[in-house]
Design a protein around this motif. Sequence first.
Motif, PDB file in Angstrom:
ATOM      1  N   PRO A 165      43.486  44.127  40.197  1.00  0.00           N
ATOM      2  CA  PRO A 165      44.835  44.679  40.118  1.00  0.00           C
ATOM      3  C   PRO A 165      44.976  45.954  40.945  1.00  0.00           C
ATOM      4  CG  PRO A 165      43.601  45.318  38.180  1.00  0.00           C
ATOM      5  CD  PRO A 165      42.710  44.388  38.970  1.00  0.00           C
ATOM      6  N   SER A 166      46.205  46.278  41.274  1.00  0.00           N
ATOM      7  CA  SER A 166      46.476  47.540  41.969  1.00  0.00           C
ATOM      8  C   SER A 166      46.463  48.709  40.998  1.00  0.00           C
ATOM      9  CB  SER A 166      47.854  47.468  42.652  1.00  0.00           C
ATOM     10  OG  SER A 166      47.890  46.426  43.594  1.00  0.00           O
ATOM     11  N   ILE A 167      46.811  48.424  39.722  1.00  0.00           N
ATOM     12  CA  ILE A 167      46.959  49.462  38.704  1.00  0.00           C
ATOM     13  C   ILE A 167      46.227  49.023  37.441  1.00  0.00           C
ATOM     14  CG2 ILE A 167      48.616  50.704  37.233  1.00  0.00           C
ATOM     15  CD1 ILE A 167      50.745  49.972  39.456  1.00  0.00           C
ATOM     16  N   VAL A 168      45.479  49.943  36.819  1.00  0.00           N
ATOM     17  CA  VAL A 168      44.894  49.704  35.501  1.00  0.00           C
ATOM     18  C   VAL A 168      45.407  50.781  34.551  1.00  0.00           C
ATOM     19  CG1 VAL A 168      42.791  49.712  34.116  1.00  0.00           C
ATOM     20  CG2 VAL A 168      42.834  48.504  36.294  1.00  0.00           C
ATOM     21  N   LEU A 169      45.941  50.347  33.408  1.00  0.00           N
ATOM     22  CA  LEU A 169      46.457  51.241  32.378  1.00  0.00           C
ATOM     23  C   LEU A 169      45.509  51.189  31.189  1.00  0.00           C
ATOM     24  CD1 LEU A 169      50.212  50.183  32.609  1.00  0.00           C
ATOM     25  CD2 LEU A 169      49.063  52.049  33.818  1.00  0.00           C
ATOM     26  N   ALA A 170      44.922  52.322  30.838  1.00  0.00           N
ATOM     27  CA  ALA A 170      43.912  52.376  29.779  1.00  0.00           C
ATOM     28  C   ALA A 170      44.410  53.263  28.640  1.00  0.00           C
ATOM     29  CB  ALA A 170      42.599  52.908  30.340  1.00  0.00           C
ATOM     30  N   ASP A 171      44.676  52.655  27.499  1.00  0.00           N
ATOM     31  CA  ASP A 171      45.230  53.376  26.348  1.00  0.00           C
ATOM     32  C   ASP A 171      44.116  53.716  25.361  1.00  0.00           C
ATOM     33  OD1 ASP A 171      46.888  54.511  24.503  1.00  0.00           O
ATOM     34  OD2 ASP A 171      48.102  52.727  24.134  1.00  0.00           O
ATOM     35  N   GLU A 172      43.711  54.984  25.334  1.00  0.00           N
ATOM     36  CA  GLU A 172      42.637  55.469  24.446  1.00  0.00           C
ATOM     37  C   GLU A 172      41.403  54.548  24.508  1.00  0.00           C
ATOM     38  OE1 GLU A 172      42.850  58.304  23.165  1.00  0.00           O
ATOM     39  OE2 GLU A 172      44.911  58.770  22.668  1.00  0.00           O
ATOM     40  N   PRO A 173      40.866  54.295  25.693  1.00  0.00           N
ATOM     41  CA  PRO A 173      39.775  53.311  25.810  1.00  0.00           C
ATOM     42  C   PRO A 173      38.469  53.732  25.160  1.00  0.00           C
ATOM     43  CG  PRO A 173      40.045  54.490  27.876  1.00  0.00           C
ATOM     44  CD  PRO A 173      41.186  54.908  26.991  1.00  0.00           C
ATOM     45  N   SER A 174      38.326  55.019  24.844  1.00  0.00           N
ATOM     46  CA  SER A 174      37.062  55.494  24.267  1.00  0.00           C
ATOM     47  C   SER A 174      37.181  55.804  22.778  1.00  0.00           C
ATOM     48  CB  SER A 174      36.605  56.766  25.004  1.00  0.00           C
ATOM     49  OG  SER A 174      37.557  57.803  24.832  1.00  0.00           O
ATOM     50  N   ALA A 175      38.331  55.497  22.178  1.00  0.00           N
ATOM     51  CA  ALA A 175      38.593  55.932  20.800  1.00  0.00           C
ATOM     52  C   ALA A 175      37.569  55.418  19.793  1.00  0.00           C
ATOM     53  CB  ALA A 175      39.996  55.510  20.384  1.00  0.00           C
TER      54      ALA A 175
END
Length: 226
Positions: A165-175
């Motif tokens: 992908p051109s963009i990766v959106l990571a929402d609290e990936p280390s929580a």
Amino acid sequence: MENSAIIKLTNLYKRYTVGNGEFIALKNINLSFGKGEFAGLVGPSGSGKTTLLNIIGSLDIPSDGTAEVMGQSVSALTAKQSAWLRNYHIGFIFQTYNLLPVYNVFENVEFALLLQKMSATDRRKSVMETLEWVGLTDKAKSKPSQLSGGECQRVAIARAMVKRPSIVLADEPSANLDSANSHHIVQTMKKLNQELNTTFIFATHDEKVMQHLDRIIRLKDGEVEQ
């Protein structure tokens, strides 16, 4: 950056009706992100980080203002066009992994490519190459229940990256990860960012993630604070 921006947010607001009133989740957001950025939306819970990621990922639309992603206005996209944008150009990484428990690692990563009508040969090549990136080729036939938390998150990264992908959106990936795993996960994403020039945008309040970011945007009560 303006000329090379692949994400541009202009005078963006997001409002929700609550009872007889309204809640303003985002207020007058003006931001742009260039190709290959490694950036983070940082702030406490309720600051608007996830709402903003959802709009960039075309899962939601602004109430006012504009959100342009890869030259397209999110508000103007049909449901089919939004799905196409996500299927081909945007990868998502969540804190809860969201892996399918009945499928093995290979199948979980491959799932993202089934929507692209890619041949079985090309899918296998892409999946195995992506598992090699995240160091999980030896776990290809394992089920999620047989993996550690850190390994599950690496599968989630592979699933996001397999379609290039051109963009990766990571929402609290280390929580849900300990310090050692958090560091390893972010290092893995940084390596992919540098090798593939993919734009990564995190939503986080984790100091372990923030120390790796090239750019930090601080949100408070739905506004850009810094």
